[in-house]
Each structure stands twice: as structure tokens, then as C-alpha cells.
Design an enzyme around this catalytic site. Structure first.
Site, PDB file in Angstrom:
ATOM      1  N   TYR A 116     -55.640  -0.946  65.369  1.00 44.80           N
ATOM      2  CA  TYR A 116     -55.763  -0.287  64.208  1.00 44.80           C
ATOM      3  C   TYR A 116     -55.058   1.175  63.797  1.00 44.80           C
ATOM      4  O   TYR A 116     -55.302   1.803  64.593  1.00 44.80           O
ATOM      5  CB  TYR A 116     -57.083  -0.432  63.502  1.00 44.80           C
ATOM      6  N   ASN A 267     -59.129  10.801  59.235  1.00 42.85           N
ATOM      7  CA  ASN A 267     -60.010  10.081  59.399  1.00 42.85           C
ATOM      8  C   ASN A 267     -61.356  10.810  59.755  1.00 42.85           C
ATOM      9  O   ASN A 267     -61.717  10.558  60.742  1.00 42.85           O
ATOM     10  CB  ASN A 267     -59.649   8.906  60.140  1.00 42.85           C
ATOM     11  N   GLN A 355    -108.981  31.451  37.744  1.00 47.17           N
ATOM     12  CA  GLN A 355    -107.721  31.222  38.519  1.00 47.17           C
ATOM     13  C   GLN A 355    -106.350  31.417  37.727  1.00 47.17           C
ATOM     14  O   GLN A 355    -106.208  31.291  36.617  1.00 47.17           O
ATOM     15  CB  GLN A 355    -107.676  29.943  39.159  1.00 47.17           C
ATOM     16  N   ARG A 361     -99.914  30.096  41.406  1.00 50.46           N
ATOM     17  CA  ARG A 361    -101.145  29.411  42.393  1.00 50.46           C
ATOM     18  C   ARG A 361    -100.702  28.361  43.324  1.00 50.46           C
ATOM     19  O   ARG A 361    -101.267  28.110  44.432  1.00 50.46           O
ATOM     20  CB  ARG A 361    -102.336  29.262  41.575  1.00 50.46           C
ATOM     21  N   ASN A 391     -61.778   6.350  63.074  1.00 49.27           N
ATOM     22  CA  ASN A 391     -61.813   4.828  63.338  1.00 49.27           C
ATOM     23  C   ASN A 391     -60.298   4.410  63.584  1.00 49.27           C
ATOM     24  O   ASN A 391     -59.354   4.775  62.771  1.00 49.27           O
ATOM     25  CB  ASN A 391     -62.177   4.210  62.310  1.00 49.27           C
ATOM     26  N   LYS A 463     -85.403  39.684  26.914  1.00 40.93           N
ATOM     27  CA  LYS A 463     -85.211  38.448  26.046  1.00 40.93           C
ATOM     28  C   LYS A 463     -84.234  37.710  26.202  1.00 40.93           C
ATOM     29  O   LYS A 463     -84.095  36.599  26.223  1.00 40.93           O
ATOM     30  CB  LYS A 463     -85.340  38.935  24.332  1.00 40.93           C
ATOM     31  N   ASN A 494     -61.567  -2.806  49.967  1.00 37.83           N
ATOM     32  CA  ASN A 494     -62.037  -2.704  51.464  1.00 37.83           C
ATOM     33  C   ASN A 494     -63.079  -1.571  51.530  1.00 37.83           C
ATOM     34  O   ASN A 494     -63.982  -1.814  52.187  1.00 37.83           O
ATOM     35  CB  ASN A 494     -60.804  -2.080  52.032  1.00 37.83           C
TER      36      ASN A 494
END
Length: 723
Positions: A116, A267, A355, A361, A391, A463, A494
Site C-alpha cells: 500500500y 501519514n 462560611q 470554599r 500506515n 468595572k 474511506n
């Protein structure tokens, strides 16, 4: 039986993700850990902070030695960022393996073996055949040069300079392992491009499925001298292929690709994983920064430090949370702010919240899982950049080509999606903390918008910065949407599933930049809050002194010098000063509409009401003293307040800044002294954005790393003992 720890081989002092047979350089299966889970788990040992320190140390080394198995994200980030100085060296021991696979391809072709990408077409058209191996590689590069430069338009579609350098480094590392069928000389040429700061222009257009085909084809195009190739030179100038070779000192001319070499160049997942490496280096730094910023936030907000107690986090079990809490605990341990806050919390405890709010916290619980995600993603990408992604793979030892799918960049897409989610959540926490910090309803006495001027009606402080933070946070949260759920079937069905790794890396790179904007803005605001606490302490000290002086002068004795019943008011008057937020009245301290004068008067009235029959006698009446007390206060207090402000502004405050003795001081010193920023007021010309810009640039240049790590320099890597 080999242990898991022993399975991690060593190379140049770094852990390898591969176990190799030194005799024939072929991979072998470790019988103790055949699926590699043990190696992955071993890589997660130790604290996140220690790992970040190692990354920084590695990032600053002058040479990156490539052997195929020990490349780290910090090395990739170093090559990407340092256009000059850091050099790449190739392991000579890899030459034989690279040559063996290259020779195998040529021998296979000469024997007429059908392979290939060597004798066949590509992808969905692999049914086609040819014996013209070199011509096939040339055509591969031509048709993959499908990107658009956008010449003549304002927008550029080339990938960042840093991403390209990272991609070249990662691709060399992969090809060095000897499974790709490419000549060593080509790898040396790419190394020369990096070392001489010649950077090919890579374009968009990859789905990181059969690797990053389109962008990598432009590296191949430059190496083969394609006329459409471009590169940036050492000074950023545009070079053609011939000029690029001259600048990189590649003297043997353009390469005529042999069979498989074009495929070997394109690749792979190097572009996506290279950019991901840059992203994760920055993400790890920002994660530690967010921990320290959260601790400084607790300091200036006068938070209750028990949120870091180790037992709480030990019972939750998550290592990221335990470490985040321990780091914050370390910063807060012994902090002068925490000691002062404790005294405040002990004053009228039943009238105050028990708390703190969630942004303070629960910050360890919030950040902990995000740090774990970033750390896991780091290890995943580190495995990827040491992987062979071609590949077919050339297995010389078994005399065969293996057709598989290592080009599928799913580890990149998934890791980057997860990292982006983590970055968005860090940004959300910083925004929540920032919003509390600038809101005088929540910030325990700091002025609205952190305004520091004498006249708050002409100073709106941060601000605009809060609006900008909301914008940053919204964009960051939008970017947190996953990329990997948007896969399209490609290349004649593919490539019907594909990772979108580079796209996800690009989006995460954007997220990094936004979080850097947020971190810059927040840290500037925290430094403003530190200075306001310092000013607050000096102003309160002056107010107490004047109230005490006036009380002694006007309330101690009567008209004939006798002791007066009002002499017992002073203690309660000073208690009012302690309880009242300075910035609630200090712009006009004697105003009858502001709380200070109202509550001082109320103290005198309350004492008068219990004075009983003595109020009927003008000589012993407390009511009769109120006007005298207030008149003298109105004469003295405004002058003293202005004098205190002037001393503070000239750098001669009576009370020193608490931050100087805190573990968070290195960051404050960096922002104020090294970057030259100062307290922002409406009376000055400089804007918040100008100060944030200085810090943002410093963060992008990595200059914040040293002061950040100095804050944690004496941490022993463990939480304080439970006592």
C-alpha cells in the site's frame, strides 16, 4: 517476572513509553504489563507540581536529543517557542534502524511485492496499481497540497510558526523509530530546518485521520522543491524552496522521493500532537497558577482557611483535589491576612456568614478534577508523540508491511476536548472569584469595583474589566463544546470516522489564550485588592488614632476639669471604627449620611440614655458633649485621612504591607516591581487594560513561571498534619 516500574526503560534520564530489545531494537511485550496500563499508571506517580517543575527544567535545556522514544511535551514546547538557542540532535544509534526499513521498501519494490502506498493508489482508490514508485510519491504530495494561503486577503490560513516547528520535531521523532521506510538524510534535513529557524508554511485542511495529510504535505513540498512551497526565514521573511534550503544550509539539493517516503512524511499525527504539546505545557502552568490565585483570593477576601483542612479532602479521595487544597493550605499557612481575618471573624461571629461562598470554599474541589484531566491528557499526548503513526508499518524483523490505522489521532482529539473543558471550568472559577472581588456586597469591605481614588464618583475601577472578563468567560465556555462530535465522512467514505485532532488542538490553543487573558486580568485585580487592604489598614489606623485623641480631649473631663461620665465612651467608639468598613465612608469620613459618624453618635446617645439623672446636669450630660466631639472630629479627621493617603502614595505608609511576609509575595512582587504596574485610580491616566497587557505579555513569554514556583518553593509536597 519483570515489575511494572522496571518496564519503564530509561534513555537520557527520561522515561520511555516503549520497551525495547536492545539487541535487535525490535519491540517486545513486557510480560508484567502486556497492555501498558502499568506504564501509564507509573507515569502518574508523584505530585502534579513536581511534574510541572520537571517540565519547566526540561523546557530550559539547550538541546533536545531525539531517539524516538523519550520526547516530552516540554521539549516540544521548547523547540516551538525558542526560535534561537535550543537545538535538535538526532540519535546516531537510530540510523541503522531507519536505513533498514528504507532498504526493505526498495528491496520489496524491486521484488514486485504489492504494498500500500508503494505500488498502490491511496485510500479509497488503493485498487489502482503502478510500478512508478517515485512518481507516485510526487503525485501524493501534489494532490495533498490542497490548502489555501489566502494571498491578497487580510486573513492568513497558515498554521502558527510555533505549531509548525512542533510538528517537524514530532514527525522526526516518529520516523526515527525505523518503521516508516524513509532515508535518515531526510530527517537530517528537517532537523536543519528547525535548527536554522526556517519554518515551512503549513495550511489548514486536516481531519487527523490518515494523519495530518494536508499540512504535512507542505513540509514534503518544501523538501522536494515544489514551486508553491513557502517558508519563513530567520527574520520572518518569506522564502521559496530554494532560498529555504540555502538558509537552512541544506547543500545537497531537493529530494527525489523514493517509494514510501512521501507517505512516511505525511501519514502521521505530528501537527495535531505537536500543537497539543504546546497547549498542554501552557495548560499545566495555568493550572498551578489558578491554585495560587485562589489562595491569594482567599487572603484578600479575608476568607476562612479551614476550607483547605486536609481531613476534608482526604475523605474525598481525589488526588487532584487533595493536592490543590494542600497547595492553597501552604500559601495560607502563616499568612498575615489569615491571622488578621481570624480576629475579624471572632468579632460579632453570630452576625456574619458561617462560611464563605463556593468560589472560595470549594475551589480545591473544583480545580482538583480539572488538574487530573490536564495531567492525564499530558500523558496521553506524551505517548502519542512517541508513537509510530504510519500506515503501513515496516516490520523488518518479520519481513512484512503491516496495514493498520495508527494514523487515527483519537488520543489527540479526545485529550484536547477534555483539556478545553478543563480550561473553561478554570476560567469559570476565576470569573466567579473576580465577580466577588469587585462587588462590595461580597468582598468584605473592599470598595466597589476596587476603586482607589479619593472620589469614588469619578473612579469606576475594574468595572470595564469585569465586563471584559464576562466576555472572555463566555467565549471560553463556547469553545468548551466538543470538536470530536462533529466528524464528517471523508475521502469517498474511506475515512468515514476521523479524529479531528488538529482542529481540537487549534480550538484548545484559542482557549489557552483566553484563559491567559483572564488570569492576567484577575491577577492585576488581586494586586489592586492587596494594595487596597494595605491602604485600608493605614486609613483605619489613622481614623482610630484621631477618634481616640478627640475622645480623650473632649469626653474625659468636664468644664471644670472634673472626670466626666463620657470618658467611658472611648472603648465603644473605637469598637465602631474596628467594625465599620473603611471604604464605606472614607471619601467623606465626617458625612452625616455615612455610617461612621452615624454609629459614633449612636454610641454617645446610648451612653447618654444610661446616664440617668446625670443628663439633667449640664456639667455631667453626655448629650451636651456630642456636638463638641463631632465638631473636633470634623476638623481633624479629613486632614488626617488626606495625610495618610499622601504618605501611602509617596511610599511612606505608617503600617507596612502585609503581603511582604506572605508566601504569595513573589507573584505580587513580580507584577508590581518587575512589570512596573501600580495601584489604579481614576486620578491617573493609565487604564486597567494597559496594566493587564503587561502581565498578559509576560505570561505568554513564560516570565511568570519563576515567581509562581517561588510561591511554592518550600512546599514539601504534602498537606499539613491533621491536628
Amino acid at each position: 517476572m519483570e515489575t511494572v516500574a522496571a518496564a519503564i526503560t530509561k534513555n537520557n534520564g527520561y522515561e520511555s513509553f516503549c520497551v525495547t530489545n536492545a539487541k535487535n531494537n525490535n519491540m517486545k511485550v513486557n510480560s508484567a504489563d502486556p497492555l501498558n496500563w502499568g506504564v501509564a499508571a507509573e507515569a502518574m506517580k508523584g505530585s502534579h507540581l513536581d511534574e510541572v517543575k520537571r517540565m519547566v527544567e526540561e523546557y530550559r535545556k539547550p538541546v533536545v536529543r531525539l531517539g524516538g522514544e523519550t520526547l516530552t511535551i516540554s521539549q516540544v514546547a521548547a523547540i516551538a517557542a525558542h526560535d534561537h538557542g535550543v537545538k535538535v540532535e538526532l540519535s546516531e544509534s537510530a540510523r541503522a534502524g531507519v536505513k533498514a526499513s528504507s532498504d526493505w521498501v526498495m528491496e520489496s519494490m524491486n521484488k514486485g511485492t504489492d504494498s500500500y502506498g508503494v505500488t498502490t493508489g491511496f485510500g479509497a482508490t488503493s485498487h489502482r496499481r503502478t510500478k512508478q514508485g517515485g512518481a507516485l510519491q510526487k503525485e501524493l504530495i501534489r494532490f495533498l497540497n490542497a490548502g489555501i494561503f489566502g494571498n491578497g486577503t487580510e486573513s492568513s490560513h497558515t498554521l502558527p510558526h510555533t505549531a509548525t516547528r512542533a510538528a517537524m520535531l514530532v514527525r522526526i521523532n516518529t520516523l526515527l523509530q525505523g518503521y516508516s521506510g524513509i532515508r535518515f538524510e531526510i530527517l537530517e534535513a528537517i532537523t536543519k530546518l528547525i535548527n536554522n529557524n526556517v519554518t515551512p508554511c503549513l495550511l489548514r485542511g486536516t481531519i487527523t485521520a490518515s494523519g495530518d495529510l494536508v499540512p504535512l504535505s507542505y513540509i514534503a513540498g518544501l523538501l522536494t522543491g515544489r514551486p508553491n512551497s513557502k517558508a519563513h526565514g530567520t527574520s520572518g521573511e518569506i522564502l521559496n524552496a530554494k532560498e529555504a534550503f540555502q538558509s537552512a544550509e541544506i547543500n545537497d539539493g531537493f529530494f527525489e522521493l523514493q517509494p514510501k517516503e512521501g507517505l512516511a512524511l505525511v501519514n502521521g499525527t505530528a501537527v495535531g500532537s505537536g500543537l497539543a504539546s504546546i497547549v498542554l505545557f501552557e495548560a499545566n502552568i495555568l493550572a498551578v497558577l489558578s491554585e495560587v490565585l485562589s489562595a491569594i483570593f482567599a487572603e484578600v477576601m479575608q476568607g476562612k482557611p479551614e476550607f483547605t483542612d486536609h481531613l476534608t479532602h482526604k475523605l474525598k479521595h481525589h488526588p487532584g483535589q487533595i493536592e490543590a487544597a494542600a497547595i492553597m493550605e501552604h500559601i495560607l499557612d502563616g499568612s498575615a491576612y489569615v491571622k488578621a481575618a481570624k480576629k475579624l471573624h471572632e468579632m460579632d461571629p453570630l452576625q456574619k456568614p458561617k462560611q464563605d461562598r463556593y468560589a472560595l470554599r470549594t475551589s480545591p474541589q473544583w480545580l482538583g478534577p480539572l488538574i487530573e484531566v490536564i495531567r492525564f491528557s499530558t500523558k496521553s499526548i506524551e505517548r502519542e508523540i512517541n508513537s509510530v503513526n504510519d500506515n503501513p508499518l515496516i516490520d523488518v524483523s518479520r519481513n512484512k508491511a503491516l496495514h493498520g490505522g495508527n494514523f487515527q489521532g483519537t488520543p489527540i482529539g479526545v485529550s484536547m476536548d477534555n483539556t478545553r473543558l478543563a480550561l473553561a471550568s478554570i476560567g469559570k472559577l476565576l470569573f466567579a472569584q473576580f465577580s466577588e472581588l469587585v462587588n462590595d456586597f461580597y468582598n468584605n469591605g473592599l470598595p466597589s469595583n476596587l476603586s482607589a481614588s479619593r472620589n469614588p464618583s469619578l473612579d469606576y475601577g475594574f468595572k470595564g474589566s469585569e465586563i471584559a472578563m464576562a466576555s472572555y468567560c463566555s467565549e471560553l465556555q463556547y469553545l468548551a463544546n466538543p470538536v470530536t462530535t462533529h466528524v464528517q465522512s471523508a475521502e469517498q467514505h474511506n475515512q468515514d470516522v476521523n479524529s479531528l485532532g488538529l482542529i481540537s488542538s487549534r480550538k484548545t490553543y484559542e482557549a489557552i489564550e483566553i484563559l491567559q487573558l483572564m488570569s492576567s486580568t484577575f491577577l492585576i485585580a488581586l494586586c489592586q485588592a492587596v494594595d487596597l487592604r494595605h491602604l485600608e489598614e493605614n486609613l483605619k489606623n489613622s481614623v482610630k488614632n484621631i477618634v481616640s485623641q478627640v475622645a480623650k480631649r473632649t469626653l474625659t473631663t468636664g468644664v471644670n476639669g472634673e472626670l466626666h461620665p463620657s470618658r467611658f465612651c472611648e472603648k465603644d467608639l473605637l469598637r465602631v471604627v474596628d467594625r465599620e468598613h473603611v471604604f464605606a465612608y472614607i471619601d467623606d469620613p465626617c458625612s452625616a449620611t455615612y455610617p461612621l459618624m452615624q454609629k459614633l453618635r449612636q454610641v454617645l446617645v446610648d451612653h447618654a440614655l444610661v446616664n440617668g439623672e446625670s443628663e439633667k446636669n449640664l456639667n455631667t450630660s453626655i448629650f451636651q458633649k456630642i456636638a463638641t466631639f463631632e465638631d473636633e472630629l470634623k476638623t481633624l479627621l479629613p486632614k488626617e485621612v488626606e495625610s495618610t493617603r499622601a504618605a501611602y502614595e509617596s511610599g511612606n505608609p505608617t503600617v507596612p504591607n502585609k503581603i511582604n511576609g506572605c508566601r504569595s509575595y513573589p507573584l505580587y512582587r513580580f507584577v508590581r516591581q518587575e512589570l512596573g504596574t501600580g495601584l489604579l485610580t481614576g486620578e491617573k491616566v493609565i487604564s486597567p487594560g494597559e496594566e493587564c497587557d503587561k502581565l498578559f505579555t509576560a505570561i505568554c513569554q513564560g516570565k511568570i513561571i519563576d515567581p509562581l514556583l517561588q510561591c511554592l518553593g518550600d512546599w514539601n509536597g504534602a498537606p499539613l498534619p491533621i491536628s
